[in-house]
Design a protein around this motif. Structure first.
Motif, PDB file in Angstrom:
ATOM      1  N   LYS A  72       0.822  -1.221   0.000  1.00 19.56           N
ATOM      2  CA  LYS A  72       0.000   0.000   0.000  1.00 19.56           C
ATOM      3  C   LYS A  72       0.853   1.268   0.000  1.00 19.56           C
ATOM      4  N   GLY A  73       2.142   1.099  -0.280  1.00 21.01           N
ATOM      5  CA  GLY A  73       3.081   2.186  -0.531  1.00 21.01           C
ATOM      6  C   GLY A  73       2.783   3.539   0.080  1.00 21.01           C
ATOM      7  N   ILE A  74       2.401   4.487  -0.792  1.00 21.89           N
ATOM      8  CA  ILE A  74       2.276   5.883  -0.341  1.00 21.89           C
ATOM      9  C   ILE A  74       0.820   6.300  -0.162  1.00 21.89           C
ATOM     10  N   PHE A  75      -0.093   5.366  -0.138  1.00 23.06           N
ATOM     11  CA  PHE A  75      -1.526   5.719  -0.125  1.00 23.06           C
ATOM     12  C   PHE A  75      -1.850   6.710   1.003  1.00 23.06           C
ATOM     13  N   ARG A  76      -1.413   6.394   2.221  1.00 28.06           N
ATOM     14  CA  ARG A  76      -1.818   7.249   3.343  1.00 28.06           C
ATOM     15  C   ARG A  76      -1.166   8.635   3.257  1.00 28.06           C
ATOM     16  N   PHE A  77      -0.015   8.691   2.588  1.00 22.01           N
ATOM     17  CA  PHE A  77       0.642   9.993   2.449  1.00 22.01           C
ATOM     18  C   PHE A  77      -0.030  10.837   1.360  1.00 22.01           C
ATOM     19  N   LEU A  78      -0.559  10.140   0.354  1.00 24.82           N
ATOM     20  CA  LEU A  78      -1.351  10.852  -0.658  1.00 24.82           C
ATOM     21  C   LEU A  78      -2.596  11.429   0.010  1.00 24.82           C
ATOM     22  N   ASP A  79      -3.218  10.627   0.866  1.00 20.79           N
ATOM     23  CA  ASP A  79      -4.412  11.105   1.582  1.00 20.79           C
ATOM     24  C   ASP A  79      -4.051  12.286   2.485  1.00 20.79           C
ATOM     25  N   TYR A  80      -2.879  12.199   3.095  1.00 23.15           N
ATOM     26  CA  TYR A  80      -2.436  13.276   3.982  1.00 23.15           C
ATOM     27  C   TYR A  80      -2.311  14.589   3.201  1.00 23.15           C
ATOM     28  N   THR A  81      -1.705  14.513   2.012  1.00 17.49           N
ATOM     29  CA  THR A  81      -1.531  15.756   1.234  1.00 17.49           C
ATOM     30  C   THR A  81      -2.887  16.305   0.785  1.00 17.49           C
ATOM     31  N   SER A  82      -3.831  15.397   0.481  1.00 19.48           N
ATOM     32  CA  SER A  82      -5.179  15.872   0.136  1.00 19.48           C
ATOM     33  C   SER A  82      -5.757  16.643   1.307  1.00 19.48           C
ATOM     34  N   VAL A 131       6.002  14.302  -0.553  1.00 22.71           N
ATOM     35  CA  VAL A 131       5.670  15.517   0.190  1.00 22.71           C
ATOM     36  C   VAL A 131       4.874  15.154   1.446  1.00 22.71           C
ATOM     37  N   GLY A 132       3.978  14.173   1.310  1.00 22.44           N
ATOM     38  CA  GLY A 132       3.205  13.715   2.473  1.00 22.44           C
ATOM     39  C   GLY A 132       4.117  13.158   3.555  1.00 22.44           C
ATOM     40  N   VAL A 133       5.120  12.400   3.133  1.00 18.47           N
ATOM     41  CA  VAL A 133       6.079  11.836   4.101  1.00 18.47           C
ATOM     42  C   VAL A 133       6.825  12.967   4.806  1.00 18.47           C
ATOM     43  N   ILE A 134       7.259  13.948   4.039  1.00 17.84           N
ATOM     44  CA  ILE A 134       8.051  15.052   4.612  1.00 17.84           C
ATOM     45  C   ILE A 134       7.184  15.905   5.540  1.00 17.84           C
ATOM     46  N   LEU A 135       6.015  16.296   5.053  1.00 19.84           N
ATOM     47  CA  LEU A 135       5.197  17.231   5.839  1.00 19.84           C
ATOM     48  C   LEU A 135       4.560  16.573   7.061  1.00 19.84           C
ATOM     49  N   SER A 142       7.997  25.915  -0.321  1.00 18.03           N
ATOM     50  CA  SER A 142       8.698  27.088   0.187  1.00 18.03           C
ATOM     51  C   SER A 142       7.784  27.934   1.070  1.00 18.03           C
ATOM     52  N   GLU A 143       6.571  28.156   0.597  1.00 17.16           N
ATOM     53  CA  GLU A 143       5.604  28.956   1.360  1.00 17.16           C
ATOM     54  C   GLU A 143       5.176  28.233   2.630  1.00 17.16           C
ATOM     55  N   TYR A 144       4.902  26.962   2.491  1.00 20.86           N
ATOM     56  CA  TYR A 144       4.333  26.188   3.601  1.00 20.86           C
ATOM     57  C   TYR A 144       5.334  26.038   4.748  1.00 20.86           C
ATOM     58  N   LEU A 145       6.607  25.818   4.372  1.00 20.84           N
ATOM     59  CA  LEU A 145       7.627  25.599   5.406  1.00 20.84           C
ATOM     60  C   LEU A 145       8.437  26.875   5.702  1.00 20.84           C
TER      61      LEU A 145
END
Lengths: 260, 457
Positions: B117-127, B143-147, B176-179
């Protein structure tokens, strides 16, 4: 030489028995929980109709979702190949085959020799498949085979926009609640279904003659809507369009038997 | 979604696991034993470690992945800066300046291949934080993993392959803006003129990059270190070019998974001795096979070209599955387009920067999949050259739904391929990192169907 084709799909199973280039018998049943059982039951019925026993079949080719689990089939071939083969045998001038089955939809392009040129399948959900019509018939409280004829008498078809069967069902339920006419609802449904299929057809392109195979080919409302969208008149088979895949299987069986 | 409970353990667990796998000198039997002990990672182990020839390259490749994560984990402790950057930018210049690269696409691909299920939860996180689902999946996962705090946060943003894709570029602004971290954007004009004004402009932009890095790190660019990195990168490119030549052989001696390891190595660690070791080993394995007349497959059912991506889920089953089904992977866009025949002139800092700019400029997302589809040497012309040179039987497109630039031109490209190269094409409406869009078994079935019914008749 007696050959057979057996097509076990997601909703129905079909068998065709042939001899000397003639269809001896064909059968269609609703699928059983296991593909082996579906295959056995539909083949038994077809054999019975032709007054034959399984031992009389020289070669059988299976197709459809359950094709790899048919014990009496000596070979299995994909539905795309079988639908292309069967349609081209029935109507040699065919170049575009639109197969709308229970849970998938395929558009197949063949050349003058019946050789496959290109194909496309729906790859996401039940949009543009027989399951969509089943869900809608249930929502309207009518039989599946009633939708097509009802749609022909529509005056102001309702507009169904959603690709997803579940959301489309919600749209239909909302229209029912607003008092929409059943004919208009049926026409909205068949038009929506045709639009889903059309979106696939345009991706591989249309070349005449065009035929529609699979169970949805029997829905006059979808066929008429699709013909309007494609601006073509589809060619009609002199057999049930639902058996074309199994027929293709039987034709491949003949070739394979002769190659032996 | 809060991920704090696993915050500390995540990168450590992953690089420990990768380090453990890469550090082993496992026999076939031991690999099978590890696969049983770690069922969640068994598919990945099968892809990279099971077959002895593959394992020879797979182990140093896993070591690179491990180092990549370890560098990120240790960066701040060691006083180094982390740069959020493009996957398709060769990171040699960053290594030369002691800046630790962090590419979201690399992180997405690690997870996608390595974990069910790889990055599924991180995709959801970015959404959840407002990044649309129609943006690049490969970026969104990383980006989901980082943020979500599972990896060290970057200190700066470098968009150095500008123009590759609008949504891809937009993510750099966002980060850049977010962080609230500084942002350096390397610009590229919206036209192409090889050897002309455009490349000169792009090369000038690299001076801006160096100035920015010097300002952020407080270090001056070390010419000797840059030269050392460039020399390593040059060696790697030479191996890639040698391997390219051997792809012409029938049957092809280059294992399918080597394509992934080739571009993965380049994107993660171009310019490092570790990367040279992977490329060298890869070349030796392929050369040996070629000398013995051994192809990956005894008989190639079809020589397939993937014009853009492969598929990065399910432990890398994509590459194994192709070969198990007699399909020889001759071309995978990311592994070939823009990778060959680049000379890095190491005479001076200027020549090195110009060479690196030229190399980045020629990468798949900066060149082939950018701007109008009809300028010379762009996507179609490059595919046409490769198709004839490598004797392709078909062209297949797999991508991500967020890749606007490829979707904008793919139908036109495939039509040109069918008409002018006279080979059949297949476009899959799938997402190479997100099986929830179209499941891998569906993709697999359609490719199989295409090969068996349209390509091989």
């Amino acid at each position: 030489m007696i050959v057979a084709g057996c097509d076990v799909g997601s909703l129905t199973a079909e068998a065709v028995i042939m001899s000397d280039g003639e269809i001896l018998s064909s059968e269609i049943i609703g699928v059983r929980p296991k593909p082996e059982q579906s295959a056995k039951d539909v083949m038994d019925k077809a054999l019975q109709k032709a007054h034959l026993a399984l031992e009389d079949i020289d070669y059988c080719v299976s197709t459809g979702y359950g094709r790899e689990r048919i014990p009496f089939a000596r070979d299995n071939i994909s539905e795309i190949s079988c639908h292309g083969k069967g349609a081209h045998w029935l109507i040699p001038s065919v170049r575009t085959v639109i197969d709308v089955g229970g849970q998938d939809c395929k558009v197949i392009r063949v050349d003058a020799n019946g050789k496959l040129q290109n194909f496309i399948m729906n790859d996401k959900c039940a949009a543009g498949t027989g399951r969509f019509l089943e869900v809608m018939a249930k929502t309207l409280g009518i039989r599946l085979d009633e939708i097509g004829p009802l749609s022909l008498a529509a005056r102001n078809p309702v507009v169904i926009t959603n690709m997803c069967s579940i959301y489309a069902q919600t749209e239909v339920a909302a229209s029912i609640a607003q008092g929409a006419d059943q004919h208009d609802l049926a026409a909205g449904i068949t038009k929506a279904m045709a639009e889903r299929v059309n979106s696939l057809v345009v991706r591989v392109g249309v070349e005449e003659d065009v035929v529609i195979t699979g169970g949805v080919a029997k829905n006059i409302g979808v066929v008429k809507s699709l013909e309007v969208m494609l601006r073509v008149s589809t060619k009609k088979f002199n057999v049930d369009p639902q058996i074309v895949g199994a027929l293709g299987g039987a034709l491949f069986a003949k070739e394979k038997f002769l190659q032996k | 979604m809060k991920e704090k409970a696993t915050q500390a353990s995540f990168p450590r667990a992953l690089f420990t696991m990768l380090g453990m796998l890469s550090g082993t000198q496992a026999t076939d039997k031991e690999v099978r034993g590890m696969m049983k002990a770690l069922p969640a990672m068994s598919a990945m182990m099968e892809t990279f470690m099971l077959e002895p020839d593959i394992r020879e390259v797979g182990l140093p490749f896993l070591e690179i992945q491990s180092s990549y994560l370890q560098n990120l984990s240790n960066a701040h402790k060691e006083g180094k800066k982390i740069a959020f950057e493009n996957f398709n930018f060769p990171p040699a210049i960053l290594y030369a300046m002691d800046v630790v690269p962090l590419s979201p696409e690399v992180i997405s691909s690690f997870l996608s291949i390595g974990v069910p299920k790889g990055i599924f939860r991180f995709l959801d996180y970015t959404s959840g934080i407002g990044i649309p689902e129609t943006m690049c999946t490969a970026q969104r996962g990383g980006v989901g993993v980082i943020l979500s705090g599972l990896i060290e946060k970057p200190d700066m943003v470098l968009n150095m392959a500008s123009g590759s894709c609008d949504t891809n570029s937009k993510m750099f602004d966002f980060i850049s803006e977010y962080l609230h971290i500084p942002f350096c954007n390397i610009d590229a004009p919206p036209y192409w003129d090889e050897g002309g004004e455009m490349i000169k402009y792009y090369q000038q932009e690299y001076r801006k990059l160096v100035a920015f890095l010097e300002e952020q790190t407080g270090n001056k660019l070390d010419e000797d270190k840059l030269r050392q990195c460039c020399k390593e990168a040059q060696k790697q490119d030479e191996y890639v070019a040698e391997i390219y030549d051997l792809r012409r052989a029938v049957p092809n001696p280059v294992p399918a998974i080597f394509n992934f390891m080739m571009f993965g190595t380049r994107f993660m660690s171009s310019g490092t001795p570790q990367a040279t070791k992977v490329m060298e080993t890869m070349y030796e394995v392929v050369k040996e096979r070629y000398k013995k007349g051994e192809g990956v497959l005894p008989r190639e059912k079809a020589r397939a070209g993937f014009v853009y991506l492969g598929h990065f889920t399910m432990g890398g089953e994509f590459w194994r599955w192709l070969e198990h089904n007699g399909i020889s992977l001759i071309m995978e866009g990311l592994a070939i387009l823009g990778h060959q025949h680049y000379t890095i002139d190491t005479s001076t800092v200027d020549t090195m920067l110009d060479s690196l700019a030229g190399q980045a400029h020629n990468n798949i997302m900066t060149k082939q999949i950018r701007g109008p589809l009809d300028y010379p040497g762009q996507w179609f012309e490059d595919i046409a050259t490769l198709s004839k040179d490598l004797n392709l039987d078909c062209a297949i497109y797999l991508g991500t739904l967020g890749c606007k630039n490829t979707w904008g031109g793919i139908k036109v490209l495939m039509k040109m391929i069918e008409e002018e190269l006279e080979i059949p094409t297949l476009i899959m409406h799938s997402d190479s990192w997100d099986d929830r869009v179209t499941p891998w078994p569906t993709i697999r079935d359609q490719i199989e169907e295409f090969i068996n019914t349209v390509v091989v008749q």
